[in-house]
Scaffold this active site. Structure first.
Site, PDB file in Angstrom:
ATOM      1  N   LYS A  83       0.853  -1.188   0.000  1.00 20.17           N
ATOM      2  CA  LYS A  83       0.000   0.000   0.000  1.00 20.17           C
ATOM      3  C   LYS A  83       0.890   1.239   0.000  1.00 20.17           C
ATOM      4  O   LYS A  83       1.761   1.395   0.870  1.00 20.17           O
ATOM      5  CB  LYS A  83      -0.879  -0.039   1.246  1.00 20.17           C
ATOM      6  CG  LYS A  83      -2.146   0.763   1.162  1.00 20.17           C
ATOM      7  CD  LYS A  83      -2.967   0.466   2.414  1.00 20.17           C
ATOM      8  CE  LYS A  83      -4.288   1.184   2.425  1.00 20.17           C
ATOM      9  NZ  LYS A  83      -4.955   1.071   3.728  1.00 20.17           N
TER      10      LYS A  83
HETATM   11  C1  E4P Z   1      -8.329   2.035   3.629  1.00 19.10           C
HETATM   12  O1  E4P Z   1      -7.530   1.281   3.121  1.00 19.10           O
HETATM   13  C2  E4P Z   1      -8.095   2.761   4.875  1.00 19.10           C
HETATM   14  O2  E4P Z   1      -7.383   1.915   5.749  1.00 19.10           O
HETATM   15  C3  E4P Z   1      -9.366   3.127   5.587  1.00 19.10           C
HETATM   16  O3  E4P Z   1     -10.508   2.795   4.824  1.00 19.10           O
HETATM   17  C4  E4P Z   1      -9.399   4.501   6.150  1.00 19.10           C
HETATM   18  O4  E4P Z   1     -10.630   4.721   6.802  1.00 19.10           O
HETATM   19  P1  E4P Z   1     -10.874   5.936   7.803  1.00 19.10           P
HETATM   20  O5  E4P Z   1     -10.974   7.193   6.990  1.00 19.10           O
HETATM   21  O6  E4P Z   1     -12.168   5.622   8.473  1.00 19.10           O
HETATM   22  O7  E4P Z   1      -9.700   5.980   8.733  1.00 19.10           O
END
Ligand code: E4P
Length: 217
Positions: A83
């Site tokens: 990622k």
């Molecule tokens: C996605 O890969 C992220 O880890 C996640 O969806 C972020 O979500 P949040 O905005 O609720 O922290």
């Protein structure tokens, strides 16, 4: 639509996985902090548990360092997805790591142009953050729809991974628009099964059943 679970909590992943609800997992540095676990150890455990892609996020900000971290994370298991943040350096790292055959999830996407350029850099997944756009009064669903249109216009194979999902309506709208994947916290996935009329109907059926005086077992 594929379901990824957005957590690094092993028990929560295992419960949903046993029900066949988990097509993959996404983590991020904040979720690793919340788990209180070592990133390499917990990510390995998740990869052993789940067959699908497991996103593990780099924390370097320069392309060369991102590439080195991505290669190390990819050694954890075959189902690791590296990622990377949607920065210019992140795109450079995306090009290199995807060129090596690694799955790459480009994260922190907040515009359709960012999604377009991530697809050109070879991203396997693009993660538009719906909830964080809603937080600043911008409709996150418009972004999902724009990316769907653009990717379909040009036949990009990058999968739209609707992220930062906070509500069951986010899931429904993402499915309507045609996001390939959604990632949500375990509690949001569980809420998909809930409906007040189901609860009310069950209550009535059970009250009537009690009046029959019968037993099935
Ligand atoms: C996605 O890969 C992220 O880890 C996640 O969806 C972020 O979500 P949040 O905005 O609720 O922290």
């Amino acid at each position: 639509m594929k379901f990824f679970v957005d957590t690094a909590e092993i028990d929560a992943i295992a419960e949903l996985n046993d029900l066949g609800m988990v097509d993959g997992v996404t983590t991020n540095p904040s979720l690793i902090l919340k788990s209180g676990r070592d990133i390499l150890e917990v990510t390995k455990e998740i990869c052993d548990l789940v067959d699908g892609p497991v996103s593990a996020e780099v924390v370097a900000t320069k392309a060369d360092d991102m590439i080195a971290e991505g290669r190390k994370l990819a050694e954890i298991a075959d189902n690791i997805t590296v990622k990377l943040p949607l920065t210019w350096d992140g795109l450079k790292a995306c090009k290199v790591l995807s060129g090596e055959g690694k799955m790459v999830n480009v994260t922190l996407c907040f515009s359709a142009n960012q999604a377009l350029i991530a697809a050109k850099a070879g991203a396997t997944f693009i993660s538009p953050f719906i909830g964080r756009l809603d937080d600043i009064n911008i409709d996150g669903m418009d972004l999902i729809a724009d990316i769907r249109t653009i990717y379909d216009n040009y036949g990009f194979e990058t999968q739209i991974l609707a992220a930062s999902i906070r509500t069951v309506n986010h899931v429904l709208e993402s499915a309507r628009i045609g996001a390939d994947v959604m990632t949500a916290p375990p509690e949001v996935i569980k809420k998909l099964a809930m409906h007040p009329l189901t609860d009310k109907g069950l209550e009535t059926f059970l009250a009537d059943w009690a009046k029959t005086g019968q037993k099935i077992l």
